[in-house]
Scaffold this active site. Structure first.
Site, PDB file in Angstrom:
ATOM      1  N   LYS A 169      11.203 -23.048-107.193  1.00 52.90           N
ATOM      2  CA  LYS A 169      11.136 -23.627-105.856  1.00 52.90           C
ATOM      3  C   LYS A 169      10.506 -24.999-105.990  1.00 52.90           C
ATOM      4  O   LYS A 169       9.678 -25.220-106.882  1.00 52.90           O
ATOM      5  CB  LYS A 169      10.248 -22.740-104.965  1.00 52.90           C
TER       6      LYS A 169
ATOM      7  N   GLY B 165      15.953 -14.427 -83.136  1.00 50.36           N
ATOM      8  CA  GLY B 165      16.384 -15.683 -83.771  1.00 50.36           C
ATOM      9  C   GLY B 165      17.891 -15.771 -83.665  1.00 50.36           C
ATOM     10  O   GLY B 165      18.597 -14.806 -83.987  1.00 50.36           O
TER      11      GLY B 165
ATOM     12  N   GLY C 230      19.883 -18.495 -84.965  1.00 49.50           N
ATOM     13  CA  GLY C 230      20.256 -19.677 -85.743  1.00 49.50           C
ATOM     14  C   GLY C 230      21.282 -19.308 -86.796  1.00 49.50           C
ATOM     15  O   GLY C 230      22.117 -18.424 -86.594  1.00 49.50           O
TER      16      GLY C 230
ATOM     17  N   VAL D 154      21.205 -17.610 -89.418  1.00 51.69           N
ATOM     18  CA  VAL D 154      21.240 -16.207 -89.848  1.00 51.69           C
ATOM     19  C   VAL D 154      21.529 -15.270 -88.669  1.00 51.69           C
ATOM     20  O   VAL D 154      22.472 -14.472 -88.702  1.00 51.69           O
ATOM     21  CB  VAL D 154      19.901 -15.821 -90.532  1.00 51.69           C
ATOM     22  N   GLY D 155      20.722 -15.374 -87.614  1.00 51.76           N
ATOM     23  CA  GLY D 155      20.806 -14.423 -86.498  1.00 51.76           C
ATOM     24  C   GLY D 155      22.115 -14.489 -85.732  1.00 51.76           C
ATOM     25  O   GLY D 155      22.689 -13.445 -85.380  1.00 51.76           O
TER      26      GLY D 155
HETATM   27  P1  NAD Z   1      17.512 -21.561 -88.124  1.00 48.07           P
HETATM   28  O1  NAD Z   1      16.528 -22.653 -87.945  1.00 48.07           O
HETATM   29  O2  NAD Z   1      18.965 -21.862 -88.185  1.00 48.07           O
HETATM   30  O3  NAD Z   1      17.321 -20.483 -86.946  1.00 48.07           O
HETATM   31  C1  NAD Z   1      16.084 -19.955 -86.580  1.00 48.07           C
HETATM   32  C2  NAD Z   1      16.234 -19.323 -85.204  1.00 48.07           C
HETATM   33  O4  NAD Z   1      15.004 -18.681 -84.863  1.00 48.07           O
HETATM   34  C3  NAD Z   1      16.514 -20.317 -84.078  1.00 48.07           C
HETATM   35  O5  NAD Z   1      17.439 -19.751 -83.181  1.00 48.07           O
HETATM   36  C4  NAD Z   1      15.135 -20.481 -83.406  1.00 48.07           C
HETATM   37  O6  NAD Z   1      15.267 -20.854 -82.035  1.00 48.07           O
HETATM   38  C5  NAD Z   1      14.622 -19.072 -83.546  1.00 48.07           C
HETATM   39  N1  NAD Z   1      13.170 -18.927 -83.399  1.00 48.07           N
HETATM   40  C6  NAD Z   1      12.179 -19.722 -83.853  1.00 48.07           C
HETATM   41  N2  NAD Z   1      10.986 -19.251 -83.474  1.00 48.07           N
HETATM   42  C7  NAD Z   1      11.236 -18.114 -82.774  1.00 48.07           C
HETATM   43  C8  NAD Z   1      10.409 -17.163 -82.122  1.00 48.07           C
HETATM   44  N3  NAD Z   1       9.105 -17.284 -82.140  1.00 48.07           N
HETATM   45  N4  NAD Z   1      11.012 -16.119 -81.490  1.00 48.07           N
HETATM   46  C9  NAD Z   1      12.350 -15.980 -81.479  1.00 48.07           C
HETATM   47  N5  NAD Z   1      13.173 -16.856 -82.096  1.00 48.07           N
HETATM   48  C10 NAD Z   1      12.622 -17.893 -82.715  1.00 48.07           C
HETATM   49  O7  NAD Z   1      17.022 -20.775 -89.433  1.00 48.07           O
HETATM   50  P2  NAD Z   1      17.858 -19.734 -90.293  1.00 48.07           P
HETATM   51  O8  NAD Z   1      18.493 -20.461 -91.426  1.00 48.07           O
HETATM   52  O9  NAD Z   1      18.674 -18.889 -89.390  1.00 48.07           O
HETATM   53  O10 NAD Z   1      16.673 -18.879 -90.946  1.00 48.07           O
HETATM   54  C11 NAD Z   1      16.007 -17.863 -90.232  1.00 48.07           C
HETATM   55  C12 NAD Z   1      15.125 -17.100 -91.195  1.00 48.07           C
HETATM   56  O11 NAD Z   1      15.918 -16.527 -92.226  1.00 48.07           O
HETATM   57  C13 NAD Z   1      14.065 -17.928 -91.908  1.00 48.07           C
HETATM   58  O12 NAD Z   1      12.955 -17.086 -92.112  1.00 48.07           O
HETATM   59  C14 NAD Z   1      14.698 -18.236 -93.246  1.00 48.07           C
HETATM   60  O13 NAD Z   1      13.730 -18.476 -94.244  1.00 48.07           O
HETATM   61  C15 NAD Z   1      15.437 -16.955 -93.497  1.00 48.07           C
HETATM   62  N6  NAD Z   1      16.568 -17.058 -94.425  1.00 48.07           N
HETATM   63  C16 NAD Z   1      17.595 -17.914 -94.198  1.00 48.07           C
HETATM   64  C17 NAD Z   1      18.663 -17.944 -95.057  1.00 48.07           C
HETATM   65  C18 NAD Z   1      19.855 -18.825 -94.816  1.00 48.07           C
HETATM   66  O14 NAD Z   1      20.854 -18.637 -95.518  1.00 48.07           O
HETATM   67  N7  NAD Z   1      19.849 -19.721 -93.854  1.00 48.07           N
HETATM   68  C19 NAD Z   1      18.675 -17.128 -96.204  1.00 48.07           C
HETATM   69  C20 NAD Z   1      17.609 -16.257 -96.424  1.00 48.07           C
HETATM   70  C21 NAD Z   1      16.562 -16.226 -95.512  1.00 48.07           C
END
Ligand code: NAD
Length: 370
Positions: A77, A177, A179, A181-182
Site C-alpha cells: 500500500k 452506502g 456509491g 460498491v453499494g
Molecule cells: P464511494 O465513495 O463510491 O461510496 C461511498 C458511499 O457511502 C456513498 O454513497 C456515501 O454517500 C456513503 N456514505 C458515506 N458516509 C456514510 C454514512 N455515514 N452512512 C451512510 N452512507 C454513507 O466508495 P466505494 O468505492 O463504494 O467504497 C465503499 C467502501 O467499500 C469503502 O469502505 C471502501 O474502502 C470499500 N471498498 C471499495 C472497493 C471498490 O472496489 N470501490 C473495494 C473494496 C472495498
C-alpha cells in the site's frame, strides 16, 4: 529495537520506503508487506492525515485479501500526504514524482484508493508502467463503473444465504452506502429477486419493507440526489438503517459503523461486508454471539482487486468477472464451512485461510517474505 521495525512480525513488512522531496512538498510512504505470493498490488491513498501505521495496516490487509483471493500477488500500500482535491496540475506533479521515485521497487504495483482514481493511475503507468485500475483507453477495466466489488458481494450474499437455507428470491436486504460498491450490490441483488428494504448514503436513508424501486434510486443517485430524497418508501435517519429488519445487511460505506452500542440492535441474519473493517472487534464478537453470520470484508469485497489483477495480466472484462464469481463463491463457502466446523468466528477462519496460503508460498521462497 529500532523504531523502524515496530510493525515487524513474521509476515512482514518486507520494506517501508519514505519518499521526501522538499522542492515539491512531496511526502509519501510505501509499505511492501509480504510478496511471497508475487509482486504486491495495493492502492495509493491520498489524504492530509495519512500515516505510516495506517499504510502498514492497509498493506497487511492487502496481503490477506490477495492471498485469500488466490491471486499471485502479495500485499502493499502507498500513501501520499496532501488534500486530494488540490489543483490537478499539482496533484499530477506529486503523483508522477512519487511514482518515479519508486520506479525501482518492482514488487509494488499501484492501484487506486481513496483520493486517487483511474487518471492518477494513468499518470503512474505513463511514468513507470506499473499500475492497475487504468482508463479503458489504455487497457483498463473500469471496475467501479462496472461494479466489480458489488458483483462479488452478490455472490458472497448468495452463498451466505444458502448456508442459512434462505432463498435469495424474496430475501430482504439493507445496504448502507450507495456509491461504487453499494449501488451495484443493490442493483444486482434486486435483479436477482432480492427485496431491497433499506438504503442509505451520507445525506439520508429510506426504507420500505415491501421493497424499494432500486432502478429509480439509481437514476436519482446519478442525477446527484441523495437516496433520502427518493419518492417511494419512508424516510429514516441514516443511523436507523441498522434497525431495518432484513435477512442481509450490507455495509458499503465507512469503517466502524457497527459498534458495541448498535450491534445489539441489528435485525439481520447475515452481514456481508462491502466496506473495509465496517465492524469493530467488539461488534464482531456481539454478532458472533448472537448467531449473525458474517462474511468478512476481505473475503466478500475482493471483487475490485481480483478485477485489477486480471487487468494487469491482460484478461478481458468477461474473464475478470468469471474469476470474481468463482473465487468469491469458493472462498465464502470455505470460510463459512470451516468456521461452522470449528465453532470459531468467520473472521478467524478467513484469516487462517489467508495466512495458510501466504505461509505455503513463503515455504517455497529462498527467503521467506520477499
Ligand atoms: P464511494 O465513495 O463510491 O461510496 C461511498 C458511499 O457511502 C456513498 O454513497 C456515501 O454517500 C456513503 N456514505 C458515506 N458516509 C456514510 C454514512 N455515514 N452512512 C451512510 N452512507 C454513507 O466508495 P466505494 O468505492 O463504494 O467504497 C465503499 C467502501 O467499500 C469503502 O469502505 C471502501 O474502502 C470499500 N471498498 C471499495 C472497493 C471498490 O472496489 N470501490 C473495494 C473494496 C472495498
Amino acid at each position: 529495537m529500532d523504531d523502524a521495525f515496530r510493525f515487524a512480525d513474521d509476515l512482514g513488512p518486507a520494506r517501508i520506503v519514505h519518499v521526501h522531496e522538499p522542492g515539491l512538498g512531496l511526502r509519501g510512504t510505501l509499505v511492501v508487506d509480504n510478496v511471497a505470493t508475487g509482486p504486491s498490488i495495493g492502492g495509493l491513498r491520498m489524504a492530509p492525515d495519512v500515516g505510516t501505521e495506517e499504510c502498514f495496516r492497509l498493506a497487511r490487509a492487502m496481503t490477506l485479501k490477495n492471498a485469500a483471493a488466490g491471486l499471485a500477488h502479495g500485499g502493499g500500500k502507498s500513501v501520499l500526504y496532501g488534500d486530494p482535491r488540490m489543483p490537478r496540475e499539482r496533484k499530477e506533479q506529486l503523483i508522477r514524482a512519487f511514482a518515479c521515485n519508486l520506479r525501482g521497487v518492482e514488487d509494488y504495483i499501484f492501484g487506486p484508493d481513496m483520493g486517487t482514481d483511474e487518471t492518477c493511475m494513468a499518470w503512474v503507468h505513463d511514468e513507470i508502467g506499473r499500475a492497475v485500475g487504468l482508463p479503458r483507453e489504455i487497457g483498463g477495466i473500469p471496475l467501479d463503473e462496472l461494479g466489480a466489488t458489488g458483483f462479488g458481494l452478490v455472490h458472497a450474499t448468495e452463498v451466505a444465504l444458502a448456508h442459512l437455507a434462505i432463498p435469495l428470491a424474496g430475501a430482504r436486504v439493507a445496504v448502507q452506502g450507495f456509491g461504487a460498491v453499494g449501488l451495484h450490490a443493490a442493483r444486482l441483488l434486486a435483479e436477482r429477486g432480492a427485496r431491497i428494504v433499506g438504503v442509505s448514503d451520507s445525506r439520508g436513508a429510506v426504507a420500505d419493507p415491501g421493497g424499494l424501486d432500486v432502478a429509480a434510486l439509481v437514476v436519482g443517485k446519478r442525477a446527484g440526489r441523495s437516496v433520502g430524497e427518493h419518492a417511494g418508501g419512508k424516510r429514516i435517519a441514516p443511523d436507523a438503517l441498522v434497525d431495518v429488519e432484513c435477512e442481509v445487511w450490507i455495509p458499503a460505506a465507512r469503517p466502524d459503523v457497527l459498534r458495541e452500542d448498535n450491534a445489539p440492535r441489528l435485525r439481520a441474519r447475515a452481514v456481508v461486508s462491502g466496506a473495509n473493517i465496517p465492524a469493530t472487534p467488539e461488534a464482531e464478537k456481539i454478532l458472533h454471539e448472537r448467531g449473525v453470520l458474517s462474511v468478512p470484508d476481505f473475503i466478500a469485497n475482493a471483487g475490485g482487486v481480483i478485477c485489477a489483477a486480471m487487468e494487469y495480466h491482460g484478461a478481458t472484462q468477461e474473464a475478470a468477472f468469471r474469476a470474481i464469481e468463482e473465487r468469491i463463491r469458493a472462498n465464502t463457502e470455505a470460510v463459512l464451512a470451516d468456521a461452522a466446523r470449528r465453532g470459531v468466528p468467520t473472521r478467524r477462519a478467513a484469516v487462517d485461510l489467508a495466512v495458510a496460503r501466504v505461509r505455503r508460498a513463503m515455504d517455497t521462497r529462498r527467503w521467506s517474505i520477499f
